[in-house]
Write an enzyme that holds these catalytic residues in place. Structure first.
Site, PDB file in Angstrom:
ATOM      1  N   HIS A 278       0.667  -1.253   0.058  1.00 42.07           N
ATOM      2  CA  HIS A 278       0.040  -0.094  -0.073  1.00 42.07           C
ATOM      3  C   HIS A 278       0.800   1.472  -0.166  1.00 42.07           C
ATOM      4  O   HIS A 278       0.702   2.238  -0.750  1.00 42.07           O
ATOM      5  CB  HIS A 278      -0.880   0.024   1.290  1.00 42.07           C
ATOM      6  CG  HIS A 278      -1.580   1.286   1.388  1.00 42.07           C
ATOM      7  ND1 HIS A 278      -2.946   1.695   0.819  1.00 42.07           N
ATOM      8  CD2 HIS A 278      -1.396   2.369   2.156  1.00 42.07           C
ATOM      9  CE1 HIS A 278      -3.353   2.484   1.324  1.00 42.07           C
ATOM     10  NE2 HIS A 278      -2.212   3.372   1.999  1.00 42.07           N
ATOM     11  N   GLU A 279       1.857   1.157   1.036  1.00 38.50           N
ATOM     12  CA  GLU A 279       2.640   2.387   0.973  1.00 38.50           C
ATOM     13  C   GLU A 279       3.643   2.662  -0.184  1.00 38.50           C
ATOM     14  O   GLU A 279       3.756   3.655  -0.837  1.00 38.50           O
ATOM     15  CB  GLU A 279       3.685   2.495   2.279  1.00 38.50           C
ATOM     16  CG  GLU A 279       2.901   2.305   3.460  1.00 38.50           C
ATOM     17  CD  GLU A 279       2.046   3.469   3.606  1.00 38.50           C
ATOM     18  OE1 GLU A 279       2.318   4.571   3.338  1.00 38.50           O
ATOM     19  OE2 GLU A 279       0.853   3.277   4.399  1.00 38.50           O
ATOM     20  N   HIS A 282       1.470   4.588  -2.875  1.00 37.23           N
ATOM     21  CA  HIS A 282       1.916   6.161  -2.959  1.00 37.23           C
ATOM     22  C   HIS A 282       3.003   6.526  -3.419  1.00 37.23           C
ATOM     23  O   HIS A 282       2.935   7.458  -4.138  1.00 37.23           O
ATOM     24  CB  HIS A 282       1.881   6.201  -1.300  1.00 37.23           C
ATOM     25  CG  HIS A 282       0.600   6.072  -0.637  1.00 37.23           C
ATOM     26  ND1 HIS A 282      -0.368   6.899  -0.891  1.00 37.23           N
ATOM     27  CD2 HIS A 282       0.202   5.495   0.621  1.00 37.23           C
ATOM     28  CE1 HIS A 282      -1.589   6.705  -0.188  1.00 37.23           C
ATOM     29  NE2 HIS A 282      -0.865   5.820   0.689  1.00 37.23           N
ATOM     30  N   GLU A 358      -5.657   7.120  -1.114  1.00 35.15           N
ATOM     31  CA  GLU A 358      -5.672   5.804  -0.301  1.00 35.15           C
ATOM     32  C   GLU A 358      -6.348   4.769  -0.996  1.00 35.15           C
ATOM     33  O   GLU A 358      -5.863   3.853  -0.859  1.00 35.15           O
ATOM     34  CB  GLU A 358      -6.274   6.410   1.051  1.00 35.15           C
ATOM     35  CG  GLU A 358      -5.479   7.479   1.895  1.00 35.15           C
ATOM     36  CD  GLU A 358      -4.108   6.847   2.098  1.00 35.15           C
ATOM     37  OE1 GLU A 358      -4.070   5.511   2.264  1.00 35.15           O
ATOM     38  OE2 GLU A 358      -3.164   7.639   2.534  1.00 35.15           O
TER      39      GLU A 358
END
Length: 426
Positions: A278-279, A282, A358
């Site tokens: 997930h990070e 980004h 997100e």
């Protein structure tokens, strides 16, 4: 006139606080849709009755504090103006220094100090609340120390920023907001660049991930995502909180992917890999850079509106506020009040953008790992650890949620998993 102005301000605040209390505690219930009851997104499935009760209580209190504390800060600034404290701080500053820069630095200290003292009881209540509900386990001295660090960092930053702004006001009362914005661009980038290596270590200890086997798995995942990474950073948070978190911070060569040790202690390797993916999402989608660009754009709009509102306020209510000229440092509480108000009312827009990013990062993590089960279980554990409200009322979501509510995040990854399974069965 001043007493009347302050009276009606307090009356309006009291009515607002009462309305928000009724909305949050009696009207704004985030019910689970009937179609999702009993599913993996239903908190009753993965939380005990006691945890559900605590989550509801804790969320309502925190939401109420959010909506009443910010306007209370505005009243503090208004009181400092109307009571003549701002003029008093200005006189002290003038008597102690000849330079505008040093006068502003002295003034900022007293303004920050009195604001800190007046808000300290609320901050302590928030700290006590997090202890009572088992979110925090931070010792009182550690909490106080962190508050002192906050005060020091905020003072240094505020002194630099406000000294620059008021120097520009004296040079060009008409275009100070534009010059401030132009200077804010390199300043913002510089702060974001140095934050991971200068500011963040003031609060916590950062070090390369100690679990080398897990680090190898994460770096392999990063390589799969074409991310040049040598380290994943771990931060010691277990002595402060039971909540879990991971994030990306900084820009350029100083950007870091950071894992709280509470996350490492409570999630499985598969769940951690999903969180890290997930990070990485980004990073791959350049959300940090878009965030910086968006912040700079909002800064331009905000400074323009602040200049217009300040001019209008001093022109019409200068005698009530005890401010003769916008360029006088005694107008600083008015500047802070206006900018705080603009940030507050614009937060739903910035939150929409953040929630979209997100959601994109969640989608990227699923595409990279293909592990829907780990995604669901990690979201469930994050919800339990933070006593998060999975389906907040609409107003709460607009103003408070930078991430999609957990109900949406869990349902999205679970629904895609079901769709994928159906496609494979066909």
């Amino acid at each position: 006139m001043r007493k009347k102005f302050l009276f009606f301000t307090l009356l309006f605040y009291g009515i607002y606080a009462a309305c928000m209390y009724v909305y949050i505690f009696h009207m704004g219930t985030g019910q689970i849709p009937a179609s999702l009851k009993g599913s993996v997104a239903d908190p009753a499935v993965f939380m005990s009755k006691h945890e559900l009760l605590l989550s509801e209580e804790y969320s309502k209190i925190r939401n109420y504090l959010f909506f009443v504390v910010t306007p209370f800060e505005w009243i503090i600034y208004l009181f400092i103006l109307i009571a003549g404290l701002s003029r008093l701080f200005e006189k002290w500053a003038i008597s102690k220094a000849k330079s505008t820069v040093f006068r502003t630095a002295i003034y900022v200290f007293w303004l920050n100090f009195i604001s800190y003292v007046l808000l300290l009881p609320i901050r302590y209540y928030s700290y006590h609340l997090s202890m009572e509900y088992g979110i925090s386990n931070q010792k009182l001295f550690s909490w106080l120390k962190e508050g002192w660090i906050d005060f020091g960092v905020n003072y240094i930053m505020s002194a630099i920023v406000m000294a620059t702004i008021y120097w520009l006001m004296q040079k060009s009362l008409k275009n100070w907001w534009l010059y401030t914005w132009l200077l804010s661009i390199p300043f913002t980038i510089f702060v974001m660049f140095v934050q991971p290596v200068v500011i963040d270590p003031l609060y916590n200890d950062f070090y390369p991930l100690q679990n080398k086997e897990l680090e190898t798995k994460i770096l392999t995942l990063a390589e799969k995502a074409n991310i040049p990474a040598d380290h994943v950073y771990e931060v010691n948070m277990a002595e402060k909180t039971n909540a879990m978190n991971a994030y990306v911070t900084g820009i350029g060569n100083n950007s870091r992917i950071v894992l709280w040790d509470t996350t490492l202690n409570n999630l499985t390797d598969r769940e951690i890999l999903f969180i890290m993916a997930h990070e990485m999402g980004h990073y791959v989608e350049k959300h940090i850079y878009y965030g910086v660009a968006g912040y700079i754009l909002l800064m331009l709009i905000g400074l323009f509106l602040t200049a217009k509102i300040m001019n209008w306020s001093v022109r019409h209510y200068g005698s009530v506020l005890r401010v003769k000229k916008v360029s006088n440092i005694s107008s600083m509480p008015l500047f802070l009040l206006i900018t705080s108000f603009l940030l507050f009312v614009s937060s739903p827009v910035s939150n929409i953008v953040s929630r979209y990013q997100e959601e994109r990062a969640d989608q990227y993590a699923i595409a990279l790992t293909g592990d829907h089960e780990a995604a669901v279980s990690s979201f469930q554990k994050l919800t339990k650890a933070g006593l998060s409200e999975v389906n907040p009322p609409r107003l709460i979501k607009w103003f408070r949620y930078t991430h999609p509510p957990m109900l949406e995040r869990i349902y999205t990854v679970y629904d895609k998993s079901q769709s994928s399974n159906e496609g494979n069965n066909k």
